[in-house]
Motif scaffolding. Structure first.
Motif, short mmCIF file in Angstrom:
data_model
loop_
_atom_site.label_atom_id
_atom_site.label_comp_id
_atom_site.label_asym_id
_atom_site.label_seq_id
_atom_site.Cartn_x
_atom_site.Cartn_y
_atom_site.Cartn_z
N GLY A 19 0.80 -1.23 0.00
CA GLY A 19 0.00 0.00 0.00
C GLY A 19 0.82 1.27 0.00
N MET A 20 2.15 1.15 0.16
CA MET A 20 2.97 2.37 0.11
C MET A 20 3.07 2.85 -1.33
SD MET A 20 6.89 3.09 1.39
CE MET A 20 6.55 3.16 3.14
N SER A 21 2.79 4.13 -1.55
CA SER A 21 2.79 4.65 -2.92
C SER A 21 4.21 4.69 -3.48
CB SER A 21 2.20 6.05 -2.94
OG SER A 21 3.13 6.97 -2.38
N ASP A 22 4.27 4.78 -4.83
CA ASP A 22 5.58 4.93 -5.48
C ASP A 22 6.32 6.15 -4.92
OD1 ASP A 22 4.86 2.86 -7.14
OD2 ASP A 22 4.42 4.15 -8.88
N VAL A 23 5.58 7.24 -4.79
CA VAL A 23 6.22 8.49 -4.38
C VAL A 23 6.79 8.36 -2.96
CG1 VAL A 23 5.78 10.91 -3.77
CG2 VAL A 23 4.95 9.99 -5.95
N GLU A 24 6.00 7.81 -2.06
CA GLU A 24 6.49 7.67 -0.69
C GLU A 24 7.71 6.74 -0.64
OE1 GLU A 24 3.62 6.54 2.30
OE2 GLU A 24 5.19 6.32 3.84
N TRP A 25 7.63 5.61 -1.35
CA TRP A 25 8.76 4.67 -1.37
C TRP A 25 10.02 5.33 -1.91
CZ3 TRP A 25 10.57 0.35 0.53
CH2 TRP A 25 11.58 -0.35 -0.13
N GLN A 26 9.83 6.10 -2.97
CA GLN A 26 11.00 6.74 -3.59
C GLN A 26 11.59 7.82 -2.67
OE1 GLN A 26 10.16 7.80 -7.75
NE2 GLN A 26 9.00 5.90 -7.93
N ILE A 27 10.72 8.59 -2.04
CA ILE A 27 11.24 9.66 -1.18
C ILE A 27 11.92 9.06 0.06
CG2 ILE A 27 10.60 11.63 0.28
CD1 ILE A 27 8.57 12.40 -1.87
N ARG A 28 11.34 8.00 0.60
CA ARG A 28 11.96 7.38 1.77
C ARG A 28 13.31 6.73 1.43
NH1 ARG A 28 9.07 7.76 6.23
NH2 ARG A 28 6.82 8.00 6.11
N ASN A 29 13.49 6.40 0.15
CA ASN A 29 14.76 5.83 -0.32
C ASN A 29 15.37 6.74 -1.39
OD1 ASN A 29 14.77 3.12 1.11
ND2 ASN A 29 12.77 3.08 0.12
N TRP A 30 15.33 8.02 -1.07
CA TRP A 30 15.58 9.04 -2.09
C TRP A 30 16.94 8.94 -2.75
CZ3 TRP A 30 19.64 12.46 -1.34
CH2 TRP A 30 20.19 12.50 -0.05
N TYR A 31 17.93 8.41 -2.04
CA TYR A 31 19.28 8.39 -2.60
C TYR A 31 19.36 7.53 -3.85
CZ TYR A 31 24.24 8.87 -2.80
OH TYR A 31 25.50 9.20 -3.23
N ASN A 32 18.40 6.63 -4.04
CA ASN A 32 18.49 5.63 -5.10
C ASN A 32 17.74 5.99 -6.37
OD1 ASN A 32 19.91 3.26 -3.55
ND2 ASN A 32 18.46 4.24 -2.15
N PHE A 33 17.20 7.22 -6.40
CA PHE A 33 16.41 7.65 -7.56
C PHE A 33 16.98 8.95 -8.10
CE2 PHE A 33 13.86 4.95 -4.88
CZ PHE A 33 13.39 4.01 -5.79
N VAL A 34 17.22 8.93 -9.42
CA VAL A 34 17.95 10.05 -10.02
C VAL A 34 17.20 11.37 -9.85
CG1 VAL A 34 19.01 10.93 -12.14
CG2 VAL A 34 19.00 8.48 -11.69
N TRP A 35 15.87 11.36 -9.96
CA TRP A 35 15.15 12.64 -9.88
C TRP A 35 15.28 13.27 -8.51
CZ3 TRP A 35 10.59 13.89 -7.02
CH2 TRP A 35 9.95 12.83 -6.37
N LEU A 36 15.46 12.46 -7.49
CA LEU A 36 15.56 12.99 -6.12
C LEU A 36 16.99 13.31 -5.71
CD1 LEU A 36 12.92 10.69 -4.46
CD2 LEU A 36 12.92 13.20 -4.33
N CYS A 37 17.93 12.47 -6.11
CA CYS A 37 19.29 12.60 -5.58
C CYS A 37 20.28 13.11 -6.62
CB CYS A 37 19.74 11.26 -4.99
SG CYS A 37 21.23 10.54 -5.61
N GLY A 38 19.98 12.88 -7.90
CA GLY A 38 20.89 13.34 -8.95
C GLY A 38 21.95 12.32 -9.31
N ASP A 39 21.98 11.22 -8.60
CA ASP A 39 22.98 10.15 -8.67
C ASP A 39 24.20 10.52 -7.81
OD1 ASP A 39 24.41 7.80 -9.31
OD2 ASP A 39 23.46 7.71 -11.29
N SER A 40 25.01 9.51 -7.54
CA SER A 40 26.10 9.68 -6.57
C SER A 40 27.07 10.78 -6.98
CB SER A 40 26.86 8.37 -6.41
OG SER A 40 27.32 7.91 -7.67
N LEU A 41 27.27 10.93 -8.28
CA LEU A 41 28.19 11.96 -8.76
C LEU A 41 27.68 13.35 -8.36
CD1 LEU A 41 30.73 12.33 -10.64
CD2 LEU A 41 29.10 12.72 -12.50
N VAL A 42 26.37 13.52 -8.41
CA VAL A 42 25.77 14.84 -8.15
C VAL A 42 25.50 15.04 -6.66
CG1 VAL A 42 23.77 16.31 -8.69
CG2 VAL A 42 24.75 14.83 -10.45
N GLU A 43 25.24 13.97 -5.94
CA GLU A 43 24.89 14.12 -4.53
C GLU A 43 26.12 14.11 -3.63
OE1 GLU A 43 23.09 14.27 -0.79
OE2 GLU A 43 24.52 12.72 -1.35
#
Lengths: 429, 284
Positions: free
Chosen positions: A222-246
């Motif tokens: 039941g956890m939405s895509d958005v919540e899952w992605q934000i809670r694991n934000w480091y692993n998604f390019v739109w949130l973290c920019g990737d390791s090079l950028v973060e």
């Protein structure tokens, strides 16, 4: 924008307060001559936001934390209890229950809560939007790095930077090394010719994974895509920019510093992922080769894989010697000139806030938004080159129309994850 | 000689010995330290029971077994382990044979607990008195030829060096002075006047604890058996997070430790007191 009526008044108020302080930093303001509080609101209450809040409170004897926003009440609770354990400043942690805001709109509520300074420390995908709102509302800002995750975000940050300048607001960037006296002295040595003319810069950022995503199977039903992605934000390019950028963006910023914040002409890069992505779409290694107008090369390599060789260093090669940062505790220069930093190193995180709050007190704004944006762009440009496998020019990168962050993010919403980039297949947006 | 003979009669003095950490090829040496007494400060004579002490500072070879332990070893899974550091914690100064650095006292305590569970023998940090007694090794003076015994600012080349590459002290302990400073078990406090037996000032909070021996980064005058340094929150100022890590002293790149094994094995409750020493959180 709602606070436009009250904010200029408050800033005048602060300015008057500043007039009572002839010089020096607020930490040494004597006795009770100044009692005007500087009200601080924080957006993003994780470890870094909490750290920044502690430094804000330590920077000025009359700074008080009055509002906090996050996506998770538990994180706000933990942040406030950590801050209250710092005895010197605990009394100025004044975030009542009705000033704790939870949700994706918490940033706006913090900004609207009659604060003077806003600390922006959420995952970086949100930063351009939050910065625009804070500067638009006339707030001084401490803005963590990186400034965003895509070129439209960086352009927005440049626009906010210009607006802050017009409005006489301070905008302090979280590129902390610029405020480290040891690295300042080192860059000054390089600038003054201690290694001759700089011909190349090799920077390493080989570390363990940062905030690795748990197996996709552990995602609660039941956890939405958005919540899952934000809670694991480091692993998604739109949130973290990737390791090079973060993460490795700190090294990009040091490269930019030595190159006097002039952009490179272009770059090429390699990168990829070797460990299971568990539904995320970031790489685990990059190596970027930048070329500057005068033919100088800069190489930036990062990796986030366990049980590998780790190193976080800078090697600046010049015609007359080499400057090494990070192999051993003290930077050193070897060649025609031999030099080692030997002074006391001050706390760079505290220094950022000392400078910011002194600027606010004295009404002499500090604004390093431009290099906050351009150093972020330097890393994003490297990511673009690695993702596409193409040579990417600075102009292509900065003018890219590729928008990674959705216009509207709904906490309960679905948000498919774009496939991980594939060099030679992925197109430059 | 007479005193030594009496001591031998009272406490059978076991010899020095070598320990290989089970299921690894990593080993360390324990040196036997006789019971005895010494003048720790004017008007303060301290008497100590016998113990063994590690001949050299804990190396990365040893410490990384604990730092990067993978779950599955049921005997030690219950001992809390350091969080995995993002950055490289030797800061490029070397790993194999080099001393582990930049750990909090809590981390050193947990290493002692981990090693105890692993080996079935009780280890802990030395008290400040034990450390100084072992450093003095029956002498009253610090070595006059410091460079023969110690890595310090004048000869270290700006970094730590491999352990046990200088001369040992008369009891066979290497690098008591210099190379890396060493954690002790004690909170940093003024000495109690008068004579004491097996003194231990249990810390009440994370700061300050007593650190001894000076380091590669210090001038010669800091390298004496008596010099005391209080731990300080600035030793982890580069940690950008709050709460700060309870495992790493990011800025203390000259700080390590070695362990002792007391001849009298304490009760389980006492062991827990040694391993949980008021530093399990970070308050300032």
């Amino acid at each position: 924008m709602k606070n436009e009526g009250t904010t200029p008044e408050r800033r005048t108020f602060l300015k008057t307060a500043g007039a009572a302080v002839a010089a020096g930093f607020p930490g040494i303001i004597s006795a009770q001559t100044v009692t005007n509080a500087i009200r601080v609101g924080m957006v993003g209450c994780g470890g870094r936001g909490s750290g920044a809040a502690s430094q804000a409170l330590a920077a000025d004897d009359y700074a008080e934390l009055t509002a906090a926003g996050d996506i998770d009440q538990g994180q706000i609770d933990q942040c406030l209890s950590s801050l209250k354990r710092i005895s010197k400043t605990a009394g100025r942690v004044k975030v009542e229950a009705d000033s704790q805001y939870v949700g994706l709109d918490a940033f706006q509520k913090v900004i609207d809560s009659k604060v003077d300074v806003v600390i922006l420390a959420t995952p970086p995908g949100f930063r351009p939007q939050h910065l625009a709102a804070a500067i638009g509302a006339g707030k001084h800002v401490f803005c963590e790095k990186p400034a965003g995750t895509d070129a439209p975000g960086v352009r927005s940050v440049l626009a906010s930077t210009a607006l802050a300048e017009q409005k006489n607001l301070s905008l302090m960037s979280g590129f902390c090394w610029r405020y480290n006296n040891m690295i300042q002295d080192t860059v000054q040595q390089v600038d003054s010719g201690a290694i001759g003319r700089v011909v190349a810069y090799y920077a390493t950022y080989y570390t363990s994974p940062v905030k690795p995503i748990p197996p996709a199977s552990t995602r609660p039903a039941g956890m939405s895509d958005v919540e899952w992605q934000i809670r694991n934000w480091y692993n998604f390019v739109w949130l973290c920019g990737d390791s090079l950028v973060e993460q490795a963006v700190h090294s990009a910023d040091k490269i930019a510093w030595v190159m006097h914040d002039e952009p490179p002409v272009s770059c090429v890069a390699v990168g990829g992922r070797t460990i299971p992505a568990e539904g995320g779409n970031i790489y685990d290694h990059f190596e970027v080769n930048y070329i500057y107008p005068n033919g100088v090369r800069a190489f930036l390599a990062n990796r986030q894989i366990v049980n590998c060789y780790n190193e976080n260093s800078d090697y600046i090669l010049g015609t007359d010697g080499t400057c090494t940062i990070g192999r051993g505790p003290q930077p050193r220069i070897e060649g025609k000139t031999n030099w080692t930093f030997s002074g006391q190193q001050y706390n760079m995180y505290q220094r950022e806030h000392d400078v910011l709050f002194a600027a606010i007190r004295k009404n002499t704004p500090v604004n390093n938004g431009k290099r906050l944006a351009t150093s972020t762009m330097l890393a994003i440009m490297g990511r673009m080159a690695a993702y596409t496998g193409q040579q990417v020019t600075w102009d292509q990168a900065l003018n890219s129309q590729e928008k990674l962050v959705p216009d509207h993010v709904d906490w309960k919403g679905s948000l498919p994850v774009p496939p991980r980039a594939e060099p030679g297949v992925t197109k430059l947006g | 000689m007479a005193l030594g003979a009496v001591l031998l009669a009272q406490t059978p003095r076991p010899g020095s010995y070598k320990v290989t950490i089970p299921n690894t090829t990593v080993s360390f040496e324990m040196v036997s330290i006789p019971a005895g007494e010494f003048q720790m400060a004017p008007g303060r004579k301290v008497r100590l029971d016998a113990f063994w002490m590690m001949a050299h500072e804990v190396t990365w070879d040893e410490y990384r077994l604990f730092m990067f332990a993978t779950p599955g070893d049921k005997s030690v899974d219950a001992v809390s382990h350091p969080t995995r550091p993002y950055v490289e914690m030797s800061f490029g100064m070397g790993i194999e044979g080099f001393p582990a650095i930049s750990m909090t006292q809590h981390a050193a305590n947990k290493y002692a607990e981990w090693l105890s569970v692993k080996t079935g023998q009780f280890y802990r940090l030395p008290t400040e008195a034990e450390w100084e007694y072992a450093c003095r090794a029956g002498t009253t003076d610090d070595p006059s030829e410091l460079g023969d015994y110690a890595w310090y600012a004048a000869n270290s080349g700006g970094k730590y060096q491999k352990v046990a590459t200088k001369k040992p002290n008369p009891w066979g302990l290497f690098d008591m002075l210099g190379n890396v400073m060493e954690w002790t078990l004690d909170g940093y406090a003024p000495y109690q006047p008068g004579n004491e037996t097996n003194p231990w000032v249990k810390g009440t909070g994370p700061y300050p604890h007593a650190v001894r021996g000076g380091s590669w980064n210090d001038a010669a005058d800091k390298l004496t058996c008596a010099a005391r340094v209080p731990s300080d929150p600035s030793w982890k100022q580069q940690d950008p997070q709050l709460p700060k890590s309870i495992w790493y002293m990011t800025d203390a790149q000259w700080l390590g430790f070695r362990l002792v094994r007391p001849s009298k094995v304490p009760t389980d409750a006492e062991k827990r007191r040694y391993w949980n020493n008021g530093v399990e959180h970070d308050e300032q």
